[in-house]
Motif scaffolding. Structure first.
Motif, short mmCIF file in Angstrom:
data_model
loop_
_atom_site.label_atom_id
_atom_site.label_comp_id
_atom_site.label_asym_id
_atom_site.label_seq_id
_atom_site.Cartn_x
_atom_site.Cartn_y
_atom_site.Cartn_z
N PHE A 17 0.83 -1.21 0.00
CA PHE A 17 0.00 0.00 0.00
C PHE A 17 0.86 1.26 0.00
N TYR A 18 1.85 1.30 0.87
CA TYR A 18 2.70 2.50 1.00
C TYR A 18 3.48 2.75 -0.30
N GLY A 23 3.79 6.35 -5.19
CA GLY A 23 3.79 6.53 -6.64
C GLY A 23 2.66 7.42 -7.13
N LYS A 24 1.58 7.52 -6.33
CA LYS A 24 0.41 8.29 -6.77
C LYS A 24 0.33 9.67 -6.14
N THR A 26 2.30 12.66 -3.10
CA THR A 26 3.57 13.12 -2.54
C THR A 26 3.95 12.26 -1.34
N ALA A 27 5.19 12.35 -0.94
CA ALA A 27 5.66 11.57 0.20
C ALA A 27 4.89 11.94 1.47
N LYS A 28 4.56 13.22 1.63
CA LYS A 28 3.83 13.67 2.82
C LYS A 28 2.43 13.08 2.85
N LYS A 29 1.73 13.10 1.71
CA LYS A 29 0.38 12.55 1.66
C LYS A 29 0.39 11.04 1.87
N ALA A 30 1.38 10.37 1.29
CA ALA A 30 1.50 8.92 1.48
C ALA A 30 1.74 8.59 2.95
N ASP A 31 2.54 9.41 3.59
CA ASP A 31 2.82 9.21 5.01
C ASP A 31 1.57 9.42 5.85
N ASP A 32 0.78 10.42 5.50
CA ASP A 32 -0.48 10.67 6.21
C ASP A 32 -1.46 9.53 5.99
N GLN A 33 -1.53 9.03 4.75
CA GLN A 33 -2.43 7.92 4.46
C GLN A 33 -2.04 6.65 5.21
N HIS A 118 -5.41 0.28 -5.10
CA HIS A 118 -6.54 1.04 -5.65
C HIS A 118 -7.33 1.76 -4.56
N ASN A 119 -6.65 2.22 -3.53
CA ASN A 119 -7.32 2.99 -2.49
C ASN A 119 -7.71 4.37 -3.03
N LYS A 120 -8.95 4.78 -2.74
CA LYS A 120 -9.43 6.05 -3.25
C LYS A 120 -9.49 7.14 -2.18
#
Length: 222
Positions: A17-18, A23-24, A26-33, A118-120
């Motif tokens: 997932f991470y 890839g989809k 920014t690093a910050k948004k991925a970290d928050d997700q 495919h997380n939205k």
């Protein structure tokens, strides 16, 4: 707690997932997700633990069912899980030597991979964390049961302290993967680490179940 911390389904799904989140977005948004995924794991662990604890408390109060027969059954279950995790938790064979394929069916594994990529939104991520934790319930439910039994022997003020500690331990592997990504590692490097350590994980999980079985059996006899 040691067993819970070494189970591999949730960390594996989280790593995939991470990787795709990076890839989809920014690093910050991925970290928050990633924190949403961890929240889903925490919710699942808390829900199943509290339900188990409530059931054990009810039956103990009403019927005092914590007798030798119950402990012998639990001991047998731990012995069975010890054997299963050693031989079947990681799929064996030459084809799986350099992979971390687990006991999951191919359909289940593909489903987790699909949803991890495919997380939205945040809700999907929380649900993914919840479901990946649920996938290993066959291994964790006996731990919840015996932990609940032991909690009943503690002072009431320590009950939820123990449960909170258990939930924290369950998330340590996820925070480890998160830290690896944040320090510049990628999925291939994380996968290599998992492959390298899977024999150690298998032994630790198996031996831990075996020790639990022995201790539970001794408690039943005494």
């Amino acid at each position: 707690m040691l067993i819970q911390g070494f189970l591999q389904v949730t960390p594996g799904v989280f790593a995939i997932f991470y990787h795709h989140a990076l890839g989809k977005t920014t690093a910050k948004k991925a970290d928050d997700q990633s924190l949403s995924f961890i929240l889903g794991t925490e919710i699942a662990t808390a829900v199943f633990f509290l339900i188990t604890y409530s059931i054990i408390t009810f039956f103990t109060t009403e019927n005092n069912f914590l007798n030798s027969t119950f402990l012998w059954i639990m001991a047998g279950l731990f012995f069975a899980l010890s054997v299963f995790t050693f031989f079947c938790y990681f799929k064996l064979g030459k084809k799986n030597k350099n992979t971390t394929k687990l006991f999951l069916t191919r359909h289940t594994a593909e489903s987790f991979t699909y949803h991890a990529t495919h997380n939205k939104n945040r809700t999907d991520t929380i649900v993914l964390g919840f479901l990946s934790t649920t996938a290993e319930l066959v291994f964790t439910l006996p731990l919840f049961i015996m932990s609940s039994v032991e909690i009943l022997n503690l002072s009431p003020r320590f009950n939820f302290v123990f449960i909170i500690a258990y939930i924290v331990v369950a998330t340590i592997p996820l925070f480890t993967v998160r830290t690896l990504y944040r320090t510049g590692h990628n999925l291939a490097e994380i996968q290599k680490l998992r492959v390298k350590r899977k024999t150690l994980f298998r032994i630790i999980i198996s031996v831990s179940y075996l020790l639990l079985g022995v201790l539970t059996f001794i408690s039943g006899v005494i």
